[in-house]
Design an enzyme around this catalytic site. Structure first.
Site, PDB file in Angstrom:
ATOM      1  N   ASP A  81       8.151   3.193   6.092  1.00  3.26           N
ATOM      2  CA  ASP A  81       7.208   4.006   6.625  1.00  3.26           C
ATOM      3  C   ASP A  81       7.936   5.466   6.369  1.00  3.26           C
ATOM      4  O   ASP A  81       9.124   5.662   6.972  1.00  3.26           O
ATOM      5  CB  ASP A  81       6.717   3.955   7.843  1.00  3.26           C
ATOM      6  CG  ASP A  81       5.649   2.920   8.153  1.00  3.26           C
ATOM      7  OD1 ASP A  81       5.561   2.174   7.185  1.00  3.26           O
ATOM      8  OD2 ASP A  81       5.098   2.696   9.136  1.00  3.26           O
TER       9      ASP A  81
ATOM     10  N   ARG B  58       0.185  -1.169  -0.139  1.00  5.99           N
ATOM     11  CA  ARG B  58       0.885  -0.076  -0.127  1.00  5.99           C
ATOM     12  C   ARG B  58       2.216  -0.202  -0.797  1.00  5.99           C
ATOM     13  O   ARG B  58       3.410  -0.128  -0.375  1.00  5.99           O
ATOM     14  CB  ARG B  58       1.244  -0.319   1.668  1.00  5.99           C
ATOM     15  CG  ARG B  58       0.154   0.033   2.551  1.00  5.99           C
ATOM     16  CD  ARG B  58       0.402   0.125   3.966  1.00  5.99           C
ATOM     17  NE  ARG B  58      -0.537   0.032   4.809  1.00  5.99           N
ATOM     18  CZ  ARG B  58      -0.501   0.185   6.062  1.00  5.99           C
ATOM     19  NH1 ARG B  58       0.602   0.316   6.732  1.00  5.99           N
ATOM     20  NH2 ARG B  58      -1.724  -0.059   6.880  1.00  5.99           N
TER      21      ARG B  58
END
Length: 526
Positions: free
Chosen positions: A363, A416
């Protein structure tokens, strides 16, 4: 080895009806693909239809996934597929020698095969040599050779390119052999053993050749291509956004100038990453941690050899900077494996592997920027990479989240790759996307993403942008020079700030990425 998606396109002699279907499939992809896959087979349907064999004992068996096996070791053995009319192409295959019956035996990939006794071939010999050769009526001639380590039980990617009179062979994207010969102008592809047993998998034939630009996607400029050998793992210096001079740093240098420590325990690792000042931290063996552990600025964290594992937890960057993380396998993280947040900057994540995190693999959030994610292997992960954590974070994220993502292997991962909010530019280039079941790249909330020179194989939705994604509003996305095989279209929208205004880069020909990225990504390749 992850299960492989099977596809057979091209000109295999399997009947008029199958040929018509293959032609229709090829034509339907022509508008999206910028290079043609002539043939591919991962044997996941459990048969070897379309292959003709000579000698040996051939069957489709299981070795993590379905593979083509040759178990006899008392003679020559060959298997051929494809069209006798093929001319210029590159054939790649993963091969694992299982037994050598005597010295100087070999396994090989074939090109321009005229028959069972006439073809070009790249032979991996038990004597720790790779040879580029031709066989004419059963008589062999060596055209080029070099030394390479060879062992049984290890998967190796062999690639053989034929273009006019030029021949080029590689082992795992390196050990390049070249020669010039005019013996054969056309022919099938194949695999072979010589008094050896082997398993073969992921046979791919493309009409693109290294150093030749592939046709561009309609309405998109062609990528620049390099005539040099296929890309090798970075030699130790950050590139992309991590190399940019900004925010008081001249690129990302990690722990350079500080002492070096080797850590083998949980306590040792946690103490090292919490040390103030520059430090090179060598991670040896498996170290179990919990949750996400904070990493202070000016650190290089690098795995020793091929067995460095951080298990159960991960690394957290909170207002940190100038950190390098390389050559580490992250397994079973109970949250994110790596979280780059709170205005952290100049972070280089390179040659790592991510396996089974509960949440994200990487992230990059809360105003972080000048990050490069390169040569990593995402092994069946779900939420691989998030850039921008919330639709409500415009105030802290707009003008930040500058990220380069290149030469990563998104291997059967779900989504993602990345999903982006607000960041610009996010530069996604020269990655290999394989069988990503939900989607490839998503640009949302007015993010600006450039998707350039990648290879998408079996990805139903390579890109989202104009329509947003889930509850997030639309983003901007430009795609150019990508290859789409067995994949849907890439949704584009608007314009994007060019990353070339921040750093120089050279694109590799995307046609070679299915060979070079799996061979170079992950641990043990630096």
């Amino acid at each position: 080895m992850s299960p492989r998606r099977r596809s057979r396109t091209g000109w295999a002699a399997i009947g008029a009806a199958a040929l018509a279907c293959a032609l229709a499939a090829t034509m339907s992809l022509a508008a999206a693909a910028s290079a043609a896959t002539l043939y591919s087979d991962d044997f996941e349907d459990g048969d070897s239809a379309g292959w003709s064999t000579s000698g040996g004992s051939w069957s489709v068996g299981t070795d993590g996934s379905r593979v083509l096996q040759q178990s006899g070791t008392s003679s020559d053995a060959r298997a051929r597929a494809g069209s006798a009319t093929w001319t210029d192409y590159t054939v790649s295959v993963r091969v694992k020698p299982t037994a050598f019956n005597g010295s100087n035996r070999f396994v090989a990939v074939l090109a321009r095969a005229q028959s069972a006794t006439s073809y070009y071939y790249l032979a991996l010999r038990s004597a720790n040599v790779v040879e580029l050769k031709k066989l004419v009526g059963g008589a062999s001639t060596t055209l080029a050779s070099t030394s390479v380590p060879v062992s049984t039980g290890t998967w190796v990617t062999l690639s053989l390119q034929v273009a006019g009179s030029s021949l080029r062979g590689t082992v795992n994207g390196g050990s390049v052999l070249t020669a010039t010969d005019t013996q054969f102008a056309t022919g099938q592809v194949g695999v072979a053993t010589y008094y050896a047993g082997a398993a073969f998998d992921d046979v791919t034939v493309t009409d693109a050749v290294v150093g030749s630009p592939s046709p561009s996607t309609p309405n998109s400029p062609s990528p620049s291509t390099s005539a040099s050998p296929p890309p090798q793992p970075p030699a130790g210096q950050a590139d992309g956004f991590a190399s940019v001079t900004a925010l008081g740093l001249n690129g990302t240098t990690g722990g350079v100038g500080g002492p070096t420590v080797t850590v083998t325990t949980t306590a040792g690792l946690l103490a090292a990453i919490d040390t103030t000042g520059p430090l090179v931290i060598r991670v040896q063996g498996t170290i179990n941690i919990t949750s996400k552990q904070g990493v202070r600025p000016n650190k290089t964290i690098v795995g020793v050899g091929t067995t460095a594992v951080v298990n159960g937890g991960g690394f957290d960057f909170y207002r940190s900077s100038n950190v390098i993380v390389r050559n580490i396998r992250f397994t079973n993280a109970e949250d994110d494996a790596i979280n780059v947040g709170q205005n952290s900057h100049h972070i280089w994540l390179d040659h790592n592997e991510f396996v089974n995190p509960v949440d994200g693999s990487i992230d990059i959030v809360r105003g972080a920027e000048y990050v490069t994610v390169s040569w990593n292997w995402f092994r069946g992960t779900d939420k691989s990479m998030l850039i921008g954590h919330s639709d409500g974070a415009a105030a802290e994220d707009v003008g930040h989240l500058k990220v380069s993502i290149h030469h990563n292997y998104f291997d059967g991962s779900v989504q993602r790759h990345p999903r982006v909010r607000f960041g610009e530019p996010v530069h996604v280039y020269n990655n290999y996307f394989r069988a990503n079941t939900l989607y490839g790249v998503a640009s949302t909330m007015n993010a600006g993403v450039l998707v350039e020179g990648n290879y998408f194989s079996g990805v139903p939705f390579p890109c989202y942008s104009a329509g947003g994604y889930a509850d997030s509003g639309p983003g901007r996305l430009v795609q150019r020079g990508n290859i789409f095989v067995g994949s849907g279209p890439c949704e584009v929208s608007g314009s994007v700030t060019e990353p070339s205004g921040f750093y120089a880069y050279t694109l590799d020909n995307p046609a070679i990425l299915p060979t070079t990225v799996p061979a170079g990504a992950g641990v043990g390749r630096i």
